[in-house]
Design an enzyme around this catalytic site. Structure first.
Site, PDB file in Angstrom:
ATOM      1  N   GLY A 322       0.820  -1.210   0.000  1.00  0.00           N
ATOM      2  CA  GLY A 322       0.000   0.000   0.000  1.00  0.00           C
ATOM      3  C   GLY A 322       0.849   1.253   0.000  1.00  0.00           C
ATOM      4  CD  GLU A 323       3.316   2.396   3.669  1.00  0.00           C
ATOM      5  OE1 GLU A 323       4.368   2.991   3.367  1.00  0.00           O
ATOM      6  OE2 GLU A 323       3.259   1.510   4.524  1.00  0.00           O
ATOM      7  N   GLY A 324       0.658   3.896  -1.657  1.00  0.00           N
ATOM      8  CA  GLY A 324       0.956   4.460  -2.966  1.00  0.00           C
ATOM      9  C   GLY A 324       2.047   3.731  -3.723  1.00  0.00           C
TER      10      GLY A 324
END
Length: 363
Positions: A322-324
């Site tokens: 996640g987290e971009g």
């Protein structure tokens, strides 16, 4: 301040220019490289041309990663591998340059912006530029209470809209969108299940940092109970975000809608950004034409949301952090498509016709 009605975005958002896209397709037919040999890169180049309103495509030179951060009260039910209220640690890792998205952003020379929407920590722990947009400290436990008050939901959406305007005004030509949250995938699963009319077990995944079977069952129960609170307010997107969303989720929804208004393309990351996009689509059906799905996250709710929006992920590399991160991995692919569409030589139609005529006469 006037009352915000997300349905108004339906009149504000136009599709990317179809005429320009046809021009881009015709230009592609004249490339020295045979049509079809570049696969999906052709499609991406044409999409970018329509989004920019430009043929040939302008190179992507000012991309930016934008991450919305928040804690969710539902994480207190041990539905996440991370400790409830610990999203500020994810933010700190990004700011310190030690998280995967920070390392990748550095490698491709793309700046990262972090926006605190609802972190459950002392604001003094983080820089003022990060915390200055905070709507509240943490979001409510959505299985038994609203995530936000109606005013907080509207404030969060407007904050996301303002961030989108700031980026557009600064010249950002493409956004990589992600989240830094704890409990966010549970909220996302609830929103997707509510909007797609599915059961909790169909949309509940294992999260970015995978949870065990017992945690998954707790997460399923949390989504099931939250769905009971979501279904009565499905007719109003703001009420839905207030009931079972969160400040970061509401801000991302406003951000996506305003990016579409400002004609700023966005690459979506995982299930949280996909859920926000699904809420935004409910308000403005043309909005998804401005977004790309960066990657497959392995979350069933993301699959449901992307299918509903007819978005086909660019990558499937098994990245679940996640987290971009996954969306940022897709950025070089989009940049490659823009470079090819802009720089590949185009055959001179008149010259080619003359050569063909000359060859035919000699034959």
């Amino acid at each position: 301040m006037s009352v915000l009605n997300l349905d108004d975005f339906s009149d504000l958002i136009e599709r990317p220019d179809s005429g320009v896209r046809r021009d881009a397709e015709e230009r592609r037919e004249r490339f020295a490289v045979a049509p079809g040999t570049l696969g999906r890169l052709d499609e991406l180049g044409e999409w970018l041309a329509a989004a920019q309103g430009s043929v040939p495509v302008r190179p992507l030179e000012r991309a930016k990663v934008v991450l919305f951060a928040g804690d969710h009260g539902i994480a207190g039910l041990d539905v996440s591998a991370r400790e409830a209220g610990s999203a500020h640690r994810l933010v700190r890792a990004v700011l310190d340059g030690t998280s995967p998205v920070a390392v990748l952003a550095r490698s491709v020379d793309v700046p990262v912006r972090v926006v605190d929407a609802s972190l459950d920590c002392d604001p003094a722990l983080l820089p003022e530029e990060v915390v200055r947009h905070r709507v509240r400290r943490g979001s409510g436990r959505i299985d038994i209470e609203d995530a936000l008050t109606p005013l907080e939901a509207e404030t969060a959406v407007r904050m996301g809209m303002a961030i989108a305007d700031e980026e557009a005004d600064a010249g950002t030509d493409l956004v990589v969108l992600g989240d830094l949250s704890v409990g966010g995938t549970t909220v996302a699963a609830t929103l997707v299940a509510a909007l797609c009319g599915t059961d909790a077990s169909v949309v509940t995944g294992r999260g970015g940092a995978h949870i065990d079977d017992l945690a998954w069952m707790r997460k399923c129960a949390a989504v099931r109970d939250s769905l009971r609170r979501a279904r009565p307010v499905l007719g109003d997107q703001l009420e839905l975000l207030a009931a079972v969303g969160g400040a970061d989720v509401a801000a991302m929804t406003g951000f996506l809608l305003q990016c579409a208004v400002r004609r700023t393309p966005v690459i979506l990351d995982g299930v949280v950004s996909a859920a926000c996009a699904l809420v935004a689509q409910r308000a403005a059906f043309r909005a998804p034409d401005w977004w790309l799905a960066g990657q497959v996250s392995g979350e069933p709710a993301q699959d449901k949301a992307l299918d509903r929006m007819a978005l086909n992920p660019l990558l499937d590399q098994g990245v679940t952090v996640g987290e971009g991160t996954g969306a940022l991995l897709a950025l070089p692919l989009v940049q490659a498509a823009s470079a090819l569409a802009a720089e590949l030589p185009v055959r001179d139609g008149a010259a080619d016709d003359a050569k063909d005529a000359e060859a035919a006469a000699e034959g």
